[in-house]
Design an enzyme around this catalytic site. Structure first.
Site, mmCIF file in Angstrom:
data_model
loop_
_atom_site.group_PDB
_atom_site.id
_atom_site.type_symbol
_atom_site.label_atom_id
_atom_site.label_comp_id
_atom_site.label_asym_id
_atom_site.label_seq_id
_atom_site.Cartn_x
_atom_site.Cartn_y
_atom_site.Cartn_z
ATOM 1 N N HIS A 271 42.294 143.489 42.363
ATOM 2 C CA HIS A 271 40.876 143.266 42.668
ATOM 3 C C HIS A 271 40.662 141.915 43.331
ATOM 4 C CE1 HIS A 271 39.223 146.777 40.439
ATOM 5 N NE2 HIS A 271 40.424 146.700 39.879
ATOM 6 N N ASP B 39 32.479 143.428 43.070
ATOM 7 C CA ASP B 39 33.401 144.505 42.750
ATOM 8 C C ASP B 39 32.652 145.725 42.196
ATOM 9 O OD1 ASP B 39 36.691 144.194 41.936
ATOM 10 O OD2 ASP B 39 35.610 145.969 41.244
ATOM 11 N N HIS C 278 54.072 151.992 44.179
ATOM 12 C CA HIS C 278 53.192 152.728 43.265
ATOM 13 C C HIS C 278 51.877 153.182 43.907
ATOM 14 C CE1 HIS C 278 51.436 148.818 43.546
ATOM 15 N NE2 HIS C 278 50.604 148.961 42.532
ATOM 16 N N TRP D 37 46.222 150.141 45.974
ATOM 17 C CA TRP D 37 45.583 150.273 47.287
ATOM 18 C C TRP D 37 45.849 149.095 48.218
ATOM 19 C CZ3 TRP D 37 44.669 154.306 49.822
ATOM 20 C CH2 TRP D 37 43.911 154.256 51.002
ATOM 21 N N GLU E 240 48.458 147.147 53.144
ATOM 22 C CA GLU E 240 49.425 146.213 53.746
ATOM 23 C C GLU E 240 50.512 146.982 54.495
ATOM 24 O OE1 GLU E 240 50.487 143.997 50.236
ATOM 25 O OE2 GLU E 240 48.459 143.188 50.086
ATOM 26 N N GLN F 178 46.346 155.735 41.595
ATOM 27 C CA GLN F 178 47.536 155.767 42.443
ATOM 28 C C GLN F 178 47.979 157.163 42.883
ATOM 29 O OE1 GLN F 178 49.988 153.259 39.995
ATOM 30 N NE2 GLN F 178 48.559 151.542 40.208
HETATM 31 BR BR1 BUP Z 1 53.791 142.258 42.077
HETATM 32 C C1 BUP Z 1 53.256 141.398 43.619
HETATM 33 N N1 BUP Z 1 53.609 139.713 45.248
HETATM 34 O O1 BUP Z 1 55.066 139.930 43.561
HETATM 35 P P1 BUP Z 1 47.995 146.420 44.510
HETATM 36 C C2 BUP Z 1 52.107 141.784 44.277
HETATM 37 N N2 BUP Z 1 51.717 141.115 45.404
HETATM 38 O O2 BUP Z 1 52.165 139.488 46.930
HETATM 39 P P2 BUP Z 1 48.298 146.336 41.593
HETATM 40 C C3 BUP Z 1 52.484 140.085 45.910
HETATM 41 O O3 BUP Z 1 49.463 141.734 45.018
HETATM 42 P P3 BUP Z 1 45.847 147.632 41.013
HETATM 43 C C4 BUP Z 1 54.043 140.316 44.117
HETATM 44 O O4 BUP Z 1 50.878 142.388 48.166
HETATM 45 C C5 BUP Z 1 49.067 143.196 46.771
HETATM 46 O O5 BUP Z 1 48.264 142.531 47.692
HETATM 47 C C6 BUP Z 1 50.497 142.699 46.866
HETATM 48 O O6 BUP Z 1 47.769 144.848 44.544
HETATM 49 C C7 BUP Z 1 50.433 141.468 46.029
HETATM 50 O O7 BUP Z 1 48.595 146.780 43.112
HETATM 51 C C8 BUP Z 1 48.623 142.789 45.387
HETATM 52 O O8 BUP Z 1 49.018 146.816 45.495
HETATM 53 C C9 BUP Z 1 48.763 143.908 44.379
HETATM 54 O O9 BUP Z 1 46.658 147.035 44.692
HETATM 55 O O10 BUP Z 1 46.758 146.383 41.415
HETATM 56 O O11 BUP Z 1 48.735 144.971 41.390
HETATM 57 O O12 BUP Z 1 48.927 147.381 40.751
HETATM 58 O O13 BUP Z 1 46.279 148.029 39.637
HETATM 59 O O14 BUP Z 1 44.456 147.127 41.042
HETATM 60 O O15 BUP Z 1 46.123 148.682 42.024
#
Ligand code: BUP
Length: 459
Positions: free
Chosen positions: A18, A116, A355, A358, A363, A380
């Site tokens: 978030h 949010d 996983h 989002w 990205e 997911q």
């Molecule tokens: Br772990 C990790 N480095 O080591 P998501 C994540 N990220 O830059 P999540 C890093 O955190 P939700 C690390 O690039 C992305 O921007 C990644 O968000 C960055 O998954 C962010 O991909 C992670 O949405 O959150 O963390 O499971 O449960 O809200 O989906």
């Protein structure tokens, strides 16, 4: 008098998934000369959240910061969950009204609050009292947003999630297979379910819904929701993604980057399950077998706890030394925070086992990197279907929710080979990347939407 850029207050909810899109948007707004106030809840759940907030502020000295204390929830008051992120959603909602005085006295006056989805119900009365518009930021796919927005209707019918049905129907969009529905949604009294349903009912009070997605990525769902077919009382749906990343190089261990530099183009599988998924130790072992069997090079970010503050284990406790030995030229296993940005940008990366959080999806979309989707929880599975349909990745449905089953190393290995060798997929994913670039480039659809919102908010 000439109009001056608006003052926008941004209010994210808990978790890196978030916070990240909010920091990106804050950076984008700031570079477009808006005055920006970042509002954060204290204490934060994870160490990564607090360190990213401080780092962001140090990089953006013009951004103002309001930190507000959340009133913690009593552990016993929520028997349906002990997830610290969900508990923080609830605590934040209960505390948001405390923001009124600091928002009312802000100078220059605040033009709009961007908040949010998870605080939609509590921020609506604050924005109304301040007499300013509130925009909701959706940090998930448009398709999952539709499910959340429609959740109150589904919950009002006890048959909606009945196991005798194979899918869940939401007007205007393709049906959702029942196994894709997050398990908590089937329990109306689950804390998360009741929070989301309450927030969904407040959506009609918002001025607009800004979404981190883009038209070409989810064309059918966006058309349906924009035309009022999903619900007829939603405000305008405003896709502005994929959000630009700001993250300049941070001081962190980036020893994997020189290693990537010495790998051939598109030869490495990057493996990460986001910031809040810790695989079981049995699944970690199977994944290590799968990576080795695939024969491909890999960069694997390994997490061992839901909240990073609890990370205790070391690599040698999780993986056999013989595995680390055998694969030392082929792969890297990293614990702790990596710069996913730098990794996905690296030419050596050829595929992404992920996983489908989002942010990660957006990205990968920006970079056109083919994904192997392995949803773990929440939005997911729905996101995985979106990824597959958009041509960005493949998804093995029978693996189910990662956190609930055990997938063998043999299957994982086969699927990784499929990911890395599918030239058609690589082409489609590249096309997704081009479309993402068009959407956010000058004159692109997402860029135009954001520009129009900011023009409307000019003072
Ligand atoms: Br772990 C990790 N480095 O080591 P998501 C994540 N990220 O830059 P999540 C890093 O955190 P939700 C690390 O690039 C992305 O921007 C990644 O968000 C960055 O998954 C962010 O991909 C992670 O949405 O959150 O963390 O499971 O449960 O809200 O989906």
């Amino acid at each position: 008098t000439t109009a001056s850029p608006p003052h926008i207050a941004l209010l994210p909810s808990a978790g890196m998934g978030h916070l990240t899109p909010f920091l990106r948007l804050a950076s984008m707004l700031s570079s477009r000369s808006c005055t920006v106030t970042l509002i954060t809840a204290s204490p934060s759940v994870s160490a990564s959240e607090s360190s990213h907030i401080s780092f962001f502020l140090s990089q953006h000295p013009l951004v103002k910061h309001i930190e507000f204390q959340v009133i913690p929830s009593k552990p016993s008051s929520n028997p349906t969950t002990d997830d610290p992120f969900f508990l923080q959603f609830e605590a934040t909602n209960r505390s948001v009204h405390l923001l009124y005085p600091s928002l009312a006295s802000a100078s220059p006056p605040i033009s709009a609050i961007f908040s949010d989805f998870a605080v939609a119900s509590s921020i609506a009365p604050v924005a109304a009292d301040l007499g300013i518009p509130n925009y909701i930021i959706s940090t998930t796919s448009c398709k999952f947003f539709c499910l959340m927005a429609y959740l109150p209707v589904l919950l009002s019918d006890p048959w909606s999630f009945s196991s005798s049905l194979s899918e869940v129907n939401i007007p205007g969009i393709t049906p959702l297979p029942l196994p894709s529905i997050p398990p908590p949604f089937k329990n109306p009294s689950h804390l998360l379910t009741s929070l989301i349903a309450t927030d969904a009912q407040a959506l009609s009070k918002a001025k607009g819904i800004l979404m981190n997605t883009f038209d070409d990525f989810e064309p059918e769902t966006l058309t349906a929701i924009k035309s009022g077919r999903v619900l007829d009382n939603l405000p305008p749906i405003l896709p502005i993604g994929p959000l630009e990343t700001f993250e300049p190089k941070k001081k962190q261990d980036q020893s994997y980057l020189p290693w990537l530099d010495s790998q051939p183009a598109e030869s490495v599988v990057y493996v990460s399950f986001g910031s809040r998924t810790a695989l079981s130790s049995a699944q970690i072992r199977e994944l290590s077998k799968g990576l080795e069997r695939s024969g491909y090079r890999f960069l694997w970010v390994l997490k061992t706890s839901k909240v990073d503050k609890d990370d205790k284990e070391e690599l040698k406790d999780l993986l056999e030394e013989s595995f680390l030995d055998r694969t030392k030229n082929k792969g890297r296993v990293v614990m702790g925070w990596v710069s996913q940005q730098d990794i996905l940008e690296h030419p050596a990366i050829g595929g992404f086992l992920n996983h489908c959080g989002w942010n990660s999806v957006m990205e990968a979309a920006r970079k056109g990197i083919p994904m192997l989707a392995w949803p773990q929880h929440m939005d997911q599975s729905v996101n995985a279907e979106v990824v597959e349909k958009a041509g960005l990745g493949i998804w093995e449905r029978k693996w189910g929710w990662g956190l609930e089953g055990l997938v063998s190393g043999e299957e994982i290995g086969k699927k990784i080979v499929e990911l890395m060798e599918d030239e058609k997929l690589r082409g489609l994913a590249r096309k997704v990347g081009e479309n993402a670039g068009k959407a956010t480039g000058i004159g692109g659809k997402s860029e135009k939407v954001l520009t129009e919102v900011l023009e409307y908010l000019e003072q």
